[in-house]
Design an enzyme around this catalytic site. Structure first.
Site, PDB file in Angstrom:
ATOM      1  N   THR A 186       2.488   4.572  -2.802  1.00  8.12           N
ATOM      2  CA  THR A 186       2.396   6.008  -3.020  1.00  8.12           C
ATOM      3  C   THR A 186       1.465   6.625  -1.981  1.00  8.12           C
ATOM      4  OG1 THR A 186       0.583   5.713  -4.591  1.00  8.12           O
ATOM      5  CG2 THR A 186       2.809   5.802  -5.495  1.00  8.12           C
ATOM      6  N   CYS A 187       1.651   7.916  -1.733  1.00  9.20           N
ATOM      7  CA  CYS A 187       0.811   8.612  -0.763  1.00  9.20           C
ATOM      8  C   CYS A 187      -0.617   8.660  -1.270  1.00  9.20           C
ATOM      9  CB  CYS A 187       1.335  10.033  -0.535  1.00  9.20           C
ATOM     10  SG  CYS A 187       2.760  10.025   0.556  1.00  9.20           S
ATOM     11  N   PRO A 188      -1.571   8.513  -0.393  1.00  4.87           N
ATOM     12  CA  PRO A 188      -1.484   8.498   1.059  1.00  4.87           C
ATOM     13  C   PRO A 188      -1.325   7.104   1.665  1.00  4.87           C
ATOM     14  CG  PRO A 188      -3.779   8.602   0.486  1.00  4.87           C
ATOM     15  CD  PRO A 188      -2.986   8.560  -0.820  1.00  4.87           C
ATOM     16  N   GLY A 189      -0.948   6.113   0.874  1.00  2.00           N
ATOM     17  CA  GLY A 189      -0.840   4.735   1.341  1.00  2.00           C
ATOM     18  C   GLY A 189      -0.032   4.544   2.616  1.00  2.00           C
ATOM     19  N   GLN A 202       6.311  12.485   0.133  1.00  2.00           N
ATOM     20  CA  GLN A 202       5.298  13.246   0.872  1.00  2.00           C
ATOM     21  C   GLN A 202       5.138  12.768   2.311  1.00  2.00           C
ATOM     22  OE1 GLN A 202       1.748  13.808  -1.349  1.00  2.00           O
ATOM     23  NE2 GLN A 202       0.798  15.112   0.187  1.00  2.00           N
TER      24      GLN A 202
END
Length: 79
Positions: free
Chosen positions: A17-20, A46
């Protein structure tokens, strides 16, 4: 936008998941030589906005974006 450029390395951030995915890309670009192309694979929605914005801010070059059925591939050159 699609590309036929051959990446130097691929970062598979699908499932993160963001910001990953963006953080994985930043790490790969920091480790890359100038002129290397990193392909980021991400299924996080995203990333479609975060990656191009970061590339512009960091002064790197976005060579292409490929939309696949369940993920997006970004081709970023370390400049």
């Amino acid at each position: 936008m699609s590309t036929s450029i051959e990446p130097t390395t691929t970062v598979d951030a699908r499932g993160a998941t963001c910001p990953g995915p963006l953080m994985d890309l930043i790490g790969a670009i920091r480790d890359a030589e100038s002129g290397d192309v990193v392909r980021l694979l991400s299924d996080a929605e995203q990333s479609r906005t975060d990656v191009p914005e970061w590339v512009d801010e960091a002064g790197n070059k976005l060579h292409g974006i490929e939309e696949h059925d369940d993920y997006t591939a970004f081709y970023v050159e370390n400049v």
